[in-house]
Motif scaffolding. Structure first.
Motif, PDB file in Angstrom:
ATOM      1  N   ALA A 150       0.834  -1.211   0.000  1.00  0.00           N
ATOM      2  CA  ALA A 150       0.000   0.000   0.000  1.00  0.00           C
ATOM      3  C   ALA A 150       0.866   1.257   0.000  1.00  0.00           C
ATOM      4  O   ALA A 150       0.603   2.208  -0.755  1.00  0.00           O
ATOM      5  N   VAL A 151       1.913   1.268   0.822  1.00  0.00           N
ATOM      6  CA  VAL A 151       2.814   2.433   0.882  1.00  0.00           C
ATOM      7  C   VAL A 151       3.508   2.647  -0.464  1.00  0.00           C
ATOM      8  O   VAL A 151       3.608   3.781  -0.954  1.00  0.00           O
ATOM      9  N   LEU A 152       3.978   1.563  -1.069  1.00  0.00           N
ATOM     10  CA  LEU A 152       4.654   1.673  -2.371  1.00  0.00           C
ATOM     11  C   LEU A 152       3.709   2.203  -3.443  1.00  0.00           C
ATOM     12  O   LEU A 152       4.102   3.011  -4.288  1.00  0.00           O
ATOM     13  N   GLN A 153       2.460   1.732  -3.419  1.00  0.00           N
ATOM     14  CA  GLN A 153       1.468   2.201  -4.395  1.00  0.00           C
ATOM     15  C   GLN A 153       1.180   3.693  -4.222  1.00  0.00           C
ATOM     16  O   GLN A 153       1.121   4.443  -5.199  1.00  0.00           O
ATOM     17  N   ILE A 154       1.014   4.114  -2.976  1.00  0.00           N
ATOM     18  CA  ILE A 154       0.703   5.522  -2.709  1.00  0.00           C
ATOM     19  C   ILE A 154       1.883   6.420  -3.064  1.00  0.00           C
ATOM     20  O   ILE A 154       1.721   7.462  -3.712  1.00  0.00           O
ATOM     21  N   LEU A 155       3.093   6.021  -2.676  1.00  0.00           N
ATOM     22  CA  LEU A 155       4.293   6.810  -3.007  1.00  0.00           C
ATOM     23  C   LEU A 155       4.508   6.875  -4.515  1.00  0.00           C
ATOM     24  O   LEU A 155       4.871   7.929  -5.055  1.00  0.00           O
TER      25      LEU A 155
ATOM     26  N   SER B 197      -3.925   6.732 -12.120  1.00  0.00           N
ATOM     27  CA  SER B 197      -5.274   6.188 -11.976  1.00  0.00           C
ATOM     28  C   SER B 197      -6.058   7.017 -10.965  1.00  0.00           C
ATOM     29  O   SER B 197      -5.477   7.717 -10.130  1.00  0.00           O
ATOM     30  N   SER B 198      -7.363   6.921 -11.026  1.00  0.00           N
ATOM     31  CA  SER B 198      -8.206   7.713 -10.127  1.00  0.00           C
ATOM     32  C   SER B 198      -8.018   7.246  -8.682  1.00  0.00           C
ATOM     33  O   SER B 198      -7.728   6.077  -8.421  1.00  0.00           O
ATOM     34  N   LEU B 199      -8.198   8.175  -7.744  1.00  0.00           N
ATOM     35  CA  LEU B 199      -8.041   7.856  -6.324  1.00  0.00           C
ATOM     36  C   LEU B 199      -9.059   6.808  -5.865  1.00  0.00           C
ATOM     37  O   LEU B 199      -8.689   5.862  -5.148  1.00  0.00           O
ATOM     38  N   PRO B 200     -10.346   6.918  -6.257  1.00  0.00           N
ATOM     39  CA  PRO B 200     -11.311   5.873  -5.876  1.00  0.00           C
ATOM     40  C   PRO B 200     -10.897   4.491  -6.393  1.00  0.00           C
ATOM     41  O   PRO B 200     -11.073   3.492  -5.701  1.00  0.00           O
ATOM     42  N   GLY B 201     -10.338   4.477  -7.614  1.00  0.00           N
ATOM     43  CA  GLY B 201      -9.891   3.205  -8.186  1.00  0.00           C
ATOM     44  C   GLY B 201      -8.783   2.586  -7.355  1.00  0.00           C
ATOM     45  O   GLY B 201      -8.770   1.369  -7.117  1.00  0.00           O
TER      46      GLY B 201
END
Length: 389
Positions: free
Chosen positions: A186-191, A204-208
Motif C-alpha cells: 500500500a505504501v509503495l502504491q501511494i508513493l 489512476s483515479s483515487l477511488p480506483g
C-alpha cells in the motif's frame, strides 16, 4: 463510466479467476466433496503450483522479447533435479555446494541456448526444441532410468517446511506477515502515485486505487487466516514472494527491464534507439535457465525424489500462465502480476477439476480451450485498438 470500463478491461483475468473460484466452490459444495477454500487445500494449491509461478516469471521475459518461448524448461528441470539427487543423495555432498552447482548448471544451459538464439539468430523455437530433447536425454543417462530418493531432511526444510515451527503461533505469525505485506504494498502504491503526479504523468483515479487496496486487503487477510488455520506460511511461499517482487520491480522500474518491452514492441526501432537487442535476448534465455534450476530444486523437495519423468509438460504450464495472464503472443505486453494470476488460474482449474473427479483427459481439453480463448482475446483486442487508432 470510461474509467470503470478501463478498469474492467485491465482486470479481466482477475475477475475471471474470482468467478471460476466461486463456481468451483459451489460445485464442490453441492457434490459434498469438501471445499475449495479449505485451509489444507489452499496450502496444497501453493505447493502444487510453486514451480509454475517461478517458470512463468522467466517465460514472461522471453515472451516480451517478441513472442519467443522456451520449450526446454521441463527438460532443464529434470536434468537439474537429477544432478541435485546425484550430488545430495548419492554422493552426500554439502547441500549448499550442491545447490550452487545446480543453479550454475541452469545458468550455463540458459546461456548456451541464449547464445544460439541471440547472436546466431537461430529461431528460439528450434533451439529450445533441440534443448528439450538434449537435456532430457542427458537426465535419463544420469539417472539411468531410476528414481533417486529420499532427500535428506536438512535439504527438505528449505523448501517444504512452514513458519513458524510451533503450531501455537501459526495464526499470530500468519496475520502479522499478512499485515506487513499489505502495508508495504500500500505504501509503495501511494508513493508511486505521488511521484507520478509530481512528474506530470497520468495516474489512476483515487477511488480506483482505494477499491484496489481494499480488495487486496481482503484477499491477503483471507489468505493469512486460512494459512494460519493449517500449518502456517509455507517457506516456498516466501521464495515465490521474493521472485515475484524482484522480477516485478525489474520489468517495471529498471532500464534493462524496459528494454525487454521495447524490443518486443519493435526490435528495429529499439536497436536504432541504442538498445543492444542481442544482449537483451541473451539475458532473457540465460535467466530462464536460472529460474528453471530454481524450479527444479523446489520440485525435487516437494516430491522428495528426482525422477526421469519429472518436468513433463512444465513448459506448457508456464507458457499458458503467461498468455492467460495477459501477455501478448506478439511480445512487448505483459506483467509479472498477470503471469502470477495466470498461474493461479491454471492451478485452480487443475485443483477444482481434480476434487470434482473430472477425467484427466477432459482436464487437458478444458485447459486447452482456456489457453486458446486467452490468445484469441488478446488478438481481437489488438485488432480493435488498431481499428480505433
Amino acid at each position: 463510466m470510461l474509467n470503470i470500463k478501463e478498469a474492467l478491461r485491465k482486470n479481466t483475468m482477475v475477475i475471471a479467476l474470482i468467478v471460476v473460484m466461486l463456481l468451483f466452490q459451489v460445485l464442490i459444495s453441492i457434490s459434498g466433496k469438501g471445499s475449495l477454500f479449505a485451509p489444507s487445500n489452499i496450502t496444497n494449491l501453493i505447493l502444487q503450483n510453486s514451480y509454475v509461478v517461478i517458470l512463468a516469471a522467466g517465460m514472461l521475459l522471453c515472451i516480451l522479447t517478441g513472442g519467443n518461448i522456451d520449450l526446454s524448461v521441463g527438460s532443464i528441470v529434470v536434468l537439474v533435479g537429477a544432478t541435485a539427487g546425484t550430488m545430495i543423495v548419492n554422493m552426500k555432498l554439502n547441500i549448499f555446494v550442491s545447490i550452487f552447482v545446480c543453479l550454475l548448471i541452469g545458468v550455463i544451459i540458459g546461456a548456451w541456448q541464449g547464445f544460439w538464439i541471440a547472436y546466431i539468430r537461430i529461431p528460439a523455437f528450434i533451439v529450445t526444441l533441440a534443448g528439450m530433447m538434449l537435456w532430457r536425454g542427458l537426465a535419463q543417462v544420469l539417472l539411468n532410468g531410476l528414481t533417486i530418493s529420499p532427500f535428506p531432511e536438512d535439504y527438505l526444510q528449505y523448501f517444504t517446511s512452514f513458519l513458524p515451527n510451533s503450531p501455537k503461533y501459526t495464526m499470530i505469525v500468519s496475520v502479522i506477515v499478512g499485515a506487513v505485506v499489505f502495508l508495504v504494498y500500500a505504501v509503495l502504491q501511494i508513493l508511486g502515485r505521488i511521484q507520478k503526479k509530481q512528474k506530470g504523468y497520468e495516474v489512476s483515479s483515487l477511488p480506483g486505487l482505494i477499491i484496489k487496496l481494499v480488495l487486496l486487503f481482503a484477499v491477503i487477510a483471507a489468505l493469512a487466516f486460512l494459512l494460519g488455520e493449517h500449518k502456517g506460511i509455507p517457506v516456498v511461499l516466501i521464495l515465490l514472494g521474493i521472485v515475484v517482487f524482484a522480477y516485478g520491480y525489474f520489468t517495471s522500474k529498471t532500464v534493462p527491464g524496459r528494454h525487454l518491452y521495447a524490443m518486443g514492441g519493435n526490435e528495429k526501432a529499439a536497436k536504432l534507439s541504442g538498445v543492444n537487442t542481442n544482449k537483451v535476448l541473451f539475458f532473457a534465455y540465460t535467466n530462464m535457465g536460472f529460474l528453471s534450476a530454481v524450479a527444479a530444486l523446489v520440485c525435487v523437495a516437494r516430491f522428495n525424489s528426482a525422477a526421469p519423468s519429472a518436468g513433463t509438460g512444465y513448459e506448457l504450464d508456464a507458457i499458458g500462465s503467461c498468455f492467460i495472464g495477459g501477455a501478448s503472443a506478439y511480445g512487448g505486453t505483459g506483467t509479472i502480476g498477470g503471469a502470477v494470476v495466470g498461474a493461479i488460474f491454471m492451478g485452480v482449474l487443475n485443483n477444482g477439476m481434480s476434487i470434482l473427479g473430472i477425467d484427466a483427459n477432459w482436464q487437458k481439453a478444458v485447459k486447452g480451450i482456456v489457453l486458446l480463448a486467452a490468445v484469441v482475446f488478446d488478438v481481437l483486442s489488438k485488432k480493435q485498438q488498431s481499428t480505433k487508432g
